[in-house]
Scaffold this active site. Structure first.
Site, PDB file in Angstrom:
ATOM      1  N   GLN A  10       0.828  -1.213   0.000  1.00 55.55           N
ATOM      2  CA  GLN A  10       0.000   0.000   0.000  1.00 55.55           C
ATOM      3  C   GLN A  10       0.868   1.270   0.000  1.00 55.55           C
ATOM      4  O   GLN A  10       0.497   2.286   0.577  1.00 55.55           O
ATOM      5  CB  GLN A  10      -0.926   0.007   1.220  1.00 55.55           C
ATOM      6  N   SER A  11       2.013   1.188  -0.661  1.00 57.61           N
ATOM      7  CA  SER A  11       2.968   2.297  -0.618  1.00 57.61           C
ATOM      8  C   SER A  11       2.426   3.583  -1.233  1.00 57.61           C
ATOM      9  O   SER A  11       2.013   3.609  -2.393  1.00 57.61           O
ATOM     10  CB  SER A  11       4.237   1.880  -1.369  1.00 57.61           C
ATOM     11  N   ASN A  12       2.491   4.654  -0.453  1.00 58.68           N
ATOM     12  CA  ASN A  12       2.130   5.977  -0.972  1.00 58.68           C
ATOM     13  C   ASN A  12       3.187   6.490  -1.918  1.00 58.68           C
ATOM     14  O   ASN A  12       2.894   7.204  -2.884  1.00 58.68           O
ATOM     15  CB  ASN A  12       1.988   6.962   0.185  1.00 58.68           C
ATOM     16  N   CYS A  60       4.986   4.664  -3.950  1.00 54.46           N
ATOM     17  CA  CYS A  60       4.809   4.021  -5.258  1.00 54.46           C
ATOM     18  C   CYS A  60       3.606   4.619  -6.001  1.00 54.46           C
ATOM     19  O   CYS A  60       3.669   4.832  -7.207  1.00 54.46           O
ATOM     20  CB  CYS A  60       4.652   2.511  -5.084  1.00 54.46           C
TER      21      CYS A  60
END
Ligand SMILES: *Cc1c(COP(=O)(O)O)cnc(C)c1O
Length: 332
Positions: free
Chosen positions: A79-81, A83
């Site tokens: 859930q990387s912001n 990325c």
């Protein structure tokens, strides 16, 4: 050379809506019976639902273009912001984007993975790692397929990206001057370090003397150097890039490591209460991983009397709210 000149000479690809708002959270402050609380709304940088990585990406994407890259490769948690914002930035800049995501490929994309896919990113799932351990390998693969890859480290935290937060601190100091308000402390979530390092460099350059308190979000790698020394190295490299003579030491960084809960990305009572309280008093959304935890820490510090009632504390909202949709059960 003055800092604003040095920064304005660096190549920058415009992505963010700046300046972000500086607001006062009167209801929250009243409900805590605490100090005046202000918030810097970097959840409103605009690109792809906002967040702190957009400021770093203005410098990173410009550097990728200057180097003739046609593809950016970066990494993060599922859930990387970072990325999500990188995928959107690459789309704007006409670059391809390869994401190395920690975790198992989900059966159906949810939360930010949905957005990454919409922006046209390609995924590489790595079940055991989320800090970009396989970045170089994936970049090599892309290069052998004829691409010209540019590797953006985990979190965009290198001296190129951190310049975004030196500029952000300059922006904040300007807003405070304009409002004739002063702040005694800044609280930020701190994870890969570019945000805190950039803010500390910007504070040094702009003559800000309040406390800057990073709330640690994850433990880091076993056996790694102390986080404060990573921050010092990053800050020194960033200052050098800006032609400043300042160098930084571990002691220049305040990191609060007591709010790690049950680990990275795990929502507990601290995060849940903070997210709900800020939503119900201010109508502002925090995220489950970073700002929920850091605001939980700030609330706890206020309740313990760390800040006097006549002081002003600024919470730097770094974004992340789209991840909320992948955490419905934990938050409500
Ligand atoms: C990445 C991130 C942070 C941490 O910033 P670093 O520069 O990695 O320390 C904080 N909040 C949010 C929402 C983030 O996505």
């Amino acid at each position: 050379m003055a800092l604003p000149d040095a920064i304005s000479r660096l190549a920058r690809f415009p992505l963010a809506h700046l300046p972000t708002p500086l607001v006062e959270l009167r209801n929250l402050s009243r409900s805590l019976g605490g100090p005046r609380v202000m918030m810097k709304r970097d959840d409103m940088t605009g690109l792809a639902m906002g967040g702190n990585k957009t400021r770093k990406l203005e410098f990173l994407i410009a550097d990728a273009l200057a180097q003739g890259a046609d593809t950016v490769v970066t990494a993060g948690a599922a859930q990387s912001n970072h990325c999500r914002q990188t995928a959107a930035a690459a789309a704007v800049a006409g670059l391809k984007c390869e994401l190395v995501l920690g975790g198992e490929e989900p059966r159906s994309p949810e939360g930010t993975v949905l957005l990454d896919a919409l922006f046209g990113a390609r995924f590489h799932w790595t079940p055991a790692e989320r800090r970009g351990e396989r970045l170089e390998e994936i970049a090599q693969q892309a290069a052998s397929g004829g691409a010209r890859p540019y590797v953006i480290p985990y979190g965009g935290s290198n001296p190129v990206g951190a310049c975004g937060y030196v500029l952000a601190m300059t922006e904040l100091i300007g807003q405070l001057k304009q409002n004739r308000s002063g702040i005694d402390a800044i609280v930020i979530p701190s994870s890969s370090g570019g945000t805190q390092a950039g803010i500390v460099v910007g504070a040094e350059a702009g003559g800000f003397h309040g406390d800057i308190i990073g709330i640690r979000i994850d433990k880091g790698e076993p056996g790694a150097v102390p986080y404060e020394s990573e921050l010092a190295q990053l800050a020194s490299g960033t200052a050098k890039r800006l032609g400043m003579t300042a160098s930084f030491r571990q002691e220049d960084f305040v990191v609060e490591g007591g709010y790690l809960g049950r680990g990275y990305g795990v929502v507990g009572d601290l995060e849940r209460e903070a997210i709900r309280l800020v939503a119900r008093t201010e109508g502002i959304l925090l995220d489950p991983v970073y700002t929920g935890r850091a605001m939980g820490a700030l609330i706890d510090m206020i309740r313990r009397g760390k800040f006097s009632r006549d002081s002003t504390v600024l919470f730097w909202h770094t974004g992340g709210t789209p991840a909320i949709f992948a955490y419905a059960r934990e938050i409500l």
